[in-house]
Design a protein around this motif. Structure first.
Motif, PDB file in Angstrom:
ATOM      1  N   GLY A   1      -3.765   5.952  11.195  1.00  0.00           N
ATOM      2  CA  GLY A   1      -3.069   4.929  11.958  1.00  0.00           C
ATOM      3  C   GLY A   1      -2.921   3.958  12.107  1.00  0.00           C
ATOM      4  N   ALA A   2      -3.067   2.993  11.119  1.00  0.00           N
ATOM      5  CA  ALA A   2      -2.982   1.357  10.865  1.00  0.00           C
ATOM      6  C   ALA A   2      -1.377   1.861  10.219  1.00  0.00           C
ATOM      7  CB  ALA A   2      -3.889   0.982  10.038  1.00  0.00           C
ATOM      8  N   SER A   3      -0.982   0.316  11.248  1.00  0.00           N
ATOM      9  CA  SER A   3       0.445   0.115  10.815  1.00  0.00           C
ATOM     10  C   SER A   3       0.308  -0.689   9.819  1.00  0.00           C
ATOM     11  CB  SER A   3       0.478  -0.712  11.959  1.00  0.00           C
ATOM     12  OG  SER A   3       0.640   0.042  13.042  1.00  0.00           O
ATOM     13  N   GLY A   4      -0.386  -1.166   8.788  1.00  0.00           N
ATOM     14  CA  GLY A   4       0.223  -2.179   7.484  1.00  0.00           C
ATOM     15  C   GLY A   4      -1.497  -2.661   7.407  1.00  0.00           C
ATOM     16  N   PHE A   5      -1.683  -3.621   6.374  1.00  0.00           N
ATOM     17  CA  PHE A   5      -2.955  -3.987   5.726  1.00  0.00           C
ATOM     18  C   PHE A   5      -2.257  -5.959   5.474  1.00  0.00           C
ATOM     19  CE2 PHE A   5      -1.380  -1.872   1.585  1.00  0.00           C
ATOM     20  CZ  PHE A   5      -1.447  -3.205   1.110  1.00  0.00           C
ATOM     21  N   LEU A   6      -3.314  -6.812   5.153  1.00  0.00           N
ATOM     22  CA  LEU A   6      -3.027  -8.003   4.698  1.00  0.00           C
ATOM     23  C   LEU A   6      -3.897  -8.062   4.198  1.00  0.00           C
ATOM     24  CD1 LEU A   6      -0.587  -9.928   6.340  1.00  0.00           C
ATOM     25  CD2 LEU A   6      -2.679 -11.055   7.325  1.00  0.00           C
ATOM     26  N   LEU A   7      -4.296  -9.098   2.777  1.00  0.00           N
ATOM     27  CA  LEU A   7      -5.330  -9.594   2.393  1.00  0.00           C
ATOM     28  C   LEU A   7      -5.550 -10.411   3.018  1.00  0.00           C
ATOM     29  CD1 LEU A   7      -3.376  -9.306  -1.609  1.00  0.00           C
ATOM     30  CD2 LEU A   7      -5.170  -7.737  -0.110  1.00  0.00           C
TER      31      LEU A   7
ATOM     32  N   ALA B   1       6.377  -5.783  17.238  1.00  0.00           N
ATOM     33  CA  ALA B   1       8.001  -4.904  16.955  1.00  0.00           C
ATOM     34  C   ALA B   1       8.361  -3.738  16.390  1.00  0.00           C
ATOM     35  CB  ALA B   1       9.034  -6.093  15.719  1.00  0.00           C
ATOM     36  N   GLY B   2       7.581  -3.369  15.583  1.00  0.00           N
ATOM     37  CA  GLY B   2       7.383  -1.862  14.876  1.00  0.00           C
ATOM     38  C   GLY B   2       8.349  -1.515  14.652  1.00  0.00           C
ATOM     39  N   ASP B   3       9.402  -2.182  14.313  1.00  0.00           N
ATOM     40  CA  ASP B   3      10.354  -1.706  12.769  1.00  0.00           C
ATOM     41  C   ASP B   3      10.471  -1.325  11.582  1.00  0.00           C
ATOM     42  OD1 ASP B   3      11.322  -4.412  13.316  1.00  0.00           O
ATOM     43  OD2 ASP B   3      13.593  -3.893  14.104  1.00  0.00           O
ATOM     44  N   ALA B   4       9.511  -1.915  11.561  1.00  0.00           N
ATOM     45  CA  ALA B   4       9.630  -2.378   9.594  1.00  0.00           C
ATOM     46  C   ALA B   4       7.881  -2.195   9.144  1.00  0.00           C
ATOM     47  CB  ALA B   4      10.720  -4.043   9.364  1.00  0.00           C
ATOM     48  N   LEU B   5       8.113  -2.416   7.569  1.00  0.00           N
ATOM     49  CA  LEU B   5       6.863  -2.706   7.168  1.00  0.00           C
ATOM     50  C   LEU B   5       6.040  -3.886   6.700  1.00  0.00           C
ATOM     51  CD1 LEU B   5       7.042   0.835   4.904  1.00  0.00           C
ATOM     52  CD2 LEU B   5       5.764   0.830   6.627  1.00  0.00           C
ATOM     53  N   LEU B   6       4.876  -3.856   6.792  1.00  0.00           N
ATOM     54  CA  LEU B   6       4.381  -5.256   6.231  1.00  0.00           C
ATOM     55  C   LEU B   6       3.851  -4.882   4.427  1.00  0.00           C
ATOM     56  CD1 LEU B   6       1.331  -5.547   8.155  1.00  0.00           C
ATOM     57  CD2 LEU B   6       3.293  -6.926   8.580  1.00  0.00           C
ATOM     58  N   ASP B   7       5.025  -6.230   4.551  1.00  0.00           N
ATOM     59  CA  ASP B   7       5.843  -5.814   2.914  1.00  0.00           C
ATOM     60  C   ASP B   7       5.698  -4.557   1.844  1.00  0.00           C
ATOM     61  OD1 ASP B   7       5.119  -6.725   0.049  1.00  0.00           O
ATOM     62  OD2 ASP B   7       3.147  -8.206   0.370  1.00  0.00           O
TER      63      ASP B   7
ATOM     64  N   ARG C   1       3.220   0.903  -2.901  1.00  0.00           N
ATOM     65  CA  ARG C   1       2.213   1.110  -3.776  1.00  0.00           C
ATOM     66  C   ARG C   1       1.080   1.654  -3.672  1.00  0.00           C
ATOM     67  NH1 ARG C   1       1.794  -3.587  -6.209  1.00  0.00           N
ATOM     68  NH2 ARG C   1      -0.216  -4.233  -5.914  1.00  0.00           N
ATOM     69  N   VAL C   2       0.049   1.186  -2.657  1.00  0.00           N
ATOM     70  CA  VAL C   2      -0.770   1.613  -2.490  1.00  0.00           C
ATOM     71  C   VAL C   2      -0.554   3.223  -1.797  1.00  0.00           C
ATOM     72  CG1 VAL C   2      -2.852   1.708  -0.287  1.00  0.00           C
ATOM     73  CG2 VAL C   2      -1.644  -0.688  -1.635  1.00  0.00           C
ATOM     74  N   ILE C   3       0.123   3.251  -1.442  1.00  0.00           N
ATOM     75  CA  ILE C   3       0.299   4.692  -0.633  1.00  0.00           C
ATOM     76  C   ILE C   3       0.942   5.711  -2.120  1.00  0.00           C
ATOM     77  CG2 ILE C   3       2.258   5.959   0.930  1.00  0.00           C
ATOM     78  CD1 ILE C   3       2.114   4.159   2.495  1.00  0.00           C
TER      79      ILE C   3
ATOM     80  N   GLU D   1       1.054 -18.597   7.301  1.00  0.00           N
ATOM     81  CA  GLU D   1       2.414 -17.776   8.195  1.00  0.00           C
ATOM     82  C   GLU D   1       2.850 -16.582   8.445  1.00  0.00           C
ATOM     83  OE1 GLU D   1       3.665 -20.061   3.831  1.00  0.00           O
ATOM     84  OE2 GLU D   1       2.297 -20.464   5.769  1.00  0.00           O
ATOM     85  N   GLU D   2       1.780 -16.030   7.028  1.00  0.00           N
ATOM     86  CA  GLU D   2       1.757 -13.957   6.762  1.00  0.00           C
ATOM     87  C   GLU D   2       0.874 -13.148   7.681  1.00  0.00           C
ATOM     88  OE1 GLU D   2       1.538 -12.587   2.676  1.00  0.00           O
ATOM     89  OE2 GLU D   2       1.722 -15.005   1.688  1.00  0.00           O
TER      90      GLU D   2
END
Length: 223
Positions: A102-108, A125-131, A137-139, A114-115
């Motif tokens: 259920g995580a919404s994304g990941f960040l290195l 906001a919930g209306d786009a994917l992170l990177d 590619r991961v999915i 700024e990232e």
């Protein structure tokens, strides 16, 4: 509206650095810091943050188990937070498990400041994917290694043609505004379609919808 944030990482310097950066941003407030998964679960229940930055690997309780507990539908909560996983490696089965949980994304962890700020605002906001390219590619990498979920085909058949079109574009990483422009429909109409398809496939957010799209073969990795 102010975005409230909880930071969970077992490295004190990382927590302090992220907290200082985010607290300096307009419209973002760090509520608390946690040194392990158990502290994160307790703080999330107590404070109901909008966004949680969660390290994948932590003592006591790892980030994946913490995500599952925080987002457990049977656990009483004021609202479900958006969770960003912090990791050292992008192609990581721990990251994929966290996305499934259920995580919404990941960040290195070495992402530019700024990232990090953009990621917090984006998931809130919930209306786009992170990177989108990295997330996709991961999915795609891990979805290809496991069998198709039972009843996936039957669930997919419940979607209208338009909902499938929207889901395919979500899997490409397109935001609601980009989908609206591509399909020549209003952004509010896209939001309606997204809400309906999430309910039909039993996904809590865009990332889980993208996992479903790859699991069912509706989306495929780029050649």
């Amino acid at each position: 509206m102010t975005i409230s944030v909880l930071i969970a990482d077992d490295q004190g310097m990382v927590r302090a650095g992220f907290a200082a950066l985010l607290d300096a941003q307009e419209g973002i407030r760090v509520l608390a810091q946690a040194a392990d998964g158990r502290e994160a679960v307790a703080a999330a229940a107590r404070l109901s943050p909008d966004v949680i930055l969660m390290d994948v690997r932590m003592p006591e309780l790892d980030g994946i188990a913490a995500v599952r507990q925080i987002l457990d539908p049977h656990r009483p909560s004021a609202h479900a937070p958006r969770i960003i996983m912090l990791t050292t490696f992008d192609i990581d089965d721990y990251v994929y498990e966290a996305l499934q949980a259920g995580a919404s994304g990941f960040l290195l962890k070495d992402a530019a400041p700024e990232e990090l700020v953009r990621a917090v605002r984006l998931v809130a906001a919930g209306d786009a994917l992170l990177d989108p390219s990295v997330t996709g590619r991961v999915i795609a990498h891990f979805a290809a290694q496991k069998p198709r979920p039972p009843r996936a085909g039957a669930i997919l058949a419940q979607l209208t043609d338009r909902e499938r079109e929207v889901l395919v574009r979500m899997a490409r990483g397109m935001s609601n505004a980009e989908i609206a422009a591509d399909l020549f429909i209003a952004e509010q109409t896209v939001k309606t379609h997204v809400g309906k398809l999430l309910a039909k496939i039993g996904a809590r957010d865009r990332v889980q919808a993208v996992i479903f799209a790859y699991d069912t073969g509706l989306a495929a990795p780029s050649p």
